[in-house]
Design a protein around this motif. Sequence first.
Motif, PDB file in Angstrom:
ATOM      1  N   SER A 107       0.822  -1.201   0.000  1.00  0.00           N
ATOM      2  CA  SER A 107       0.000   0.000   0.000  1.00  0.00           C
ATOM      3  C   SER A 107       0.860   1.257   0.000  1.00  0.00           C
ATOM      4  N   ARG A 108       0.256   2.360  -0.472  1.00  0.00           N
ATOM      5  CA  ARG A 108       0.976   3.626  -0.482  1.00  0.00           C
ATOM      6  C   ARG A 108       1.314   4.078   0.929  1.00  0.00           C
ATOM      7  N   ASN A 109       0.425   3.774   1.875  1.00  0.00           N
ATOM      8  CA  ASN A 109       0.685   4.137   3.265  1.00  0.00           C
ATOM      9  C   ASN A 109       1.924   3.420   3.793  1.00  0.00           C
ATOM     10  N   ARG A 110       2.074   2.134   3.469  1.00  0.00           N
ATOM     11  CA  ARG A 110       3.253   1.395   3.912  1.00  0.00           C
ATOM     12  C   ARG A 110       4.507   1.936   3.238  1.00  0.00           C
ATOM     13  N   VAL A 111       4.390   2.308   1.981  1.00  0.00           N
ATOM     14  CA  VAL A 111       5.534   2.891   1.277  1.00  0.00           C
ATOM     15  C   VAL A 111       5.941   4.205   1.928  1.00  0.00           C
ATOM     16  N   GLN A 112       4.957   5.041   2.251  1.00  0.00           N
ATOM     17  CA  GLN A 112       5.271   6.327   2.882  1.00  0.00           C
ATOM     18  C   GLN A 112       5.914   6.123   4.250  1.00  0.00           C
ATOM     19  N   ASN A 113       5.422   5.150   5.015  1.00  0.00           N
ATOM     20  CA  ASN A 113       6.047   4.843   6.301  1.00  0.00           C
ATOM     21  C   ASN A 113       7.475   4.371   6.111  1.00  0.00           C
ATOM     22  N   GLY A 114       7.699   3.571   5.062  1.00  0.00           N
ATOM     23  CA  GLY A 114       9.046   3.099   4.768  1.00  0.00           C
ATOM     24  C   GLY A 114       9.980   4.240   4.415  1.00  0.00           C
ATOM     25  N   ILE A 115       9.484   5.210   3.691  1.00  0.00           N
ATOM     26  CA  ILE A 115      10.308   6.367   3.321  1.00  0.00           C
ATOM     27  C   ILE A 115      10.637   7.197   4.566  1.00  0.00           C
ATOM     28  N   ARG A 116       9.623   7.459   5.379  1.00  0.00           N
ATOM     29  CA  ARG A 116       9.836   8.274   6.582  1.00  0.00           C
ATOM     30  C   ARG A 116      10.778   7.592   7.576  1.00  0.00           C
ATOM     31  N   SER A 117      10.735   6.271   7.630  1.00  0.00           N
ATOM     32  CA  SER A 117      11.554   5.550   8.609  1.00  0.00           C
ATOM     33  C   SER A 117      12.964   5.276   8.104  1.00  0.00           C
ATOM     34  N   GLY A 118      13.223   5.594   6.831  1.00  0.00           N
ATOM     35  CA  GLY A 118      14.557   5.378   6.293  1.00  0.00           C
ATOM     36  C   GLY A 118      14.798   3.987   5.742  1.00  0.00           C
ATOM     37  N   SER A 119      13.739   3.195   5.590  1.00  0.00           N
ATOM     38  CA  SER A 119      13.928   1.872   5.001  1.00  0.00           C
ATOM     39  C   SER A 119      13.799   1.909   3.479  1.00  0.00           C
ATOM     40  N   ILE A 120      13.435   3.054   2.947  1.00  0.00           N
ATOM     41  CA  ILE A 120      13.487   3.298   1.503  1.00  0.00           C
ATOM     42  C   ILE A 120      14.378   4.515   1.292  1.00  0.00           C
ATOM     43  N   LEU A 121      15.495   4.312   0.617  1.00  0.00           N
ATOM     44  CA  LEU A 121      16.502   5.356   0.438  1.00  0.00           C
ATOM     45  C   LEU A 121      16.692   5.684  -1.042  1.00  0.00           C
ATOM     46  N   VAL A 122      17.190   6.873  -1.294  1.00  0.00           N
ATOM     47  CA  VAL A 122      17.549   7.289  -2.650  1.00  0.00           C
ATOM     48  C   VAL A 122      19.036   7.618  -2.655  1.00  0.00           C
ATOM     49  N   ASP A 123      19.775   6.896  -3.484  1.00  0.00           N
ATOM     50  CA  ASP A 123      21.240   7.042  -3.518  1.00  0.00           C
ATOM     51  C   ASP A 123      21.840   6.935  -2.115  1.00  0.00           C
ATOM     52  N   GLY A 124      21.252   6.031  -1.320  1.00  0.00           N
ATOM     53  CA  GLY A 124      21.764   5.769   0.018  1.00  0.00           C
ATOM     54  C   GLY A 124      21.374   6.786   1.064  1.00  0.00           C
ATOM     55  N   GLN A 125      20.528   7.757   0.702  1.00  0.00           N
ATOM     56  CA  GLN A 125      20.156   8.820   1.638  1.00  0.00           C
ATOM     57  C   GLN A 125      18.651   8.839   1.877  1.00  0.00           C
ATOM     58  N   PRO A 126      18.216   9.223   3.081  1.00  0.00           N
ATOM     59  CA  PRO A 126      16.782   9.350   3.333  1.00  0.00           C
ATOM     60  C   PRO A 126      16.191  10.547   2.604  1.00  0.00           C
ATOM     61  N   VAL A 127      14.951  10.416   2.199  1.00  0.00           N
ATOM     62  CA  VAL A 127      14.237  11.498   1.528  1.00  0.00           C
ATOM     63  C   VAL A 127      12.831  11.584   2.124  1.00  0.00           C
TER      64      VAL A 127
END
Length: 349
Positions: free
Chosen positions: A39-59
């Motif tokens: 779900s998009r909500n789980r993806v957003q939580n993953g981004i906020r928690s740092g488990s989804i990174l861009v070029d190794g950095q949190p966004v």
Amino acid sequence: MEEEDEQEEMYEVQEILVDPKQKAVRIDKFVTDKLPRVSRNRVQNGIRSGSILVDGQPVKPNHKLSPGELISIVIPRHGDRPDGIVPQDIPLDIRYEDEAILIVHKPPGMVVHPGVGNPDGTLVNALAHYLSDTDIPVLPGNDNDRVGLVHRIDKDTSGLLVIAKTESAMSFLARQFFDHSIDRTYQAIVWGAPEPPDGTIERNIGRHPRFRQKYTVFDEDEGKVAITHYRTLSDMYYVSLCELKLETGRTHQIRVHMGSLGHPVFSDEKYGGDRIVKGTVYSKFKTFVERCFALCPRQALHAKSIGFIHPVSREYVHFDSELPEDMQSCLDRWHHYVDHRRANNQLEP
């Protein structure tokens, strides 16, 4: 599984290179489109928690992607059990609790999650009941087979487990487990005395080619990289108490690695620790060992401590536990036995 191969078993792990022709798009929408079962909500939580990174950095979730950026994703898988988990009123030994996590001490003999041959009566069934009786928001785990699990230990291994109580906590902890930045310490009674007494085992581990329920060590070109650090805490001649730290999390890693050194975990039926590995053939010694097996009728392995960055405070927290009664009683008997024989110059080669 001292730590089951979490990145494959428990986490959705991907790397996505943004296409050179990709138009500007929010990362949360982009990743949701790439992972249709998440779900998009789980993806957003993953981004906020740092488990989804861009070029190794949190966004942030509204980050606009650019061509050539590399997205690395580590988010917990959620199960598909259509009937959900049956909450069961099973006692839990909770060592710590706050709004985001539980630290649970699992006794030996308790299965962590339902599976073939263990449809209920597990730690997950107990967690489903415990969390349903609280006002704290529960993961979408009561309708799948996880209920906050971010790691696991074997049925017959005792010790500490961290449980996530919120989706964001689960995502935050998942990245730490995947990155092996969690501090996990085990203690085990093993046969004999490792030489050297402190060291590192670096041998690949994979499924045994003949006995599919077992794992074994392999040369570099087979199996998966596995690294275990060990330290001898107490040398009792016939057996030793060792501290072990995992740098990787392969199935049965400690049991396989120590067995490969000729020091299997005491009373470990699967890997040869349930027979006399060091000592005499005399009947008195055999009787003594059999009584120790009866005191600890499972692999003498305990997940003693765990440390990690807390998902809310972002501060390091550490939790420790005592050896369970079966292992401690076994150790006490060995100490007494060896001390008596040393005093009488009766230690055999």
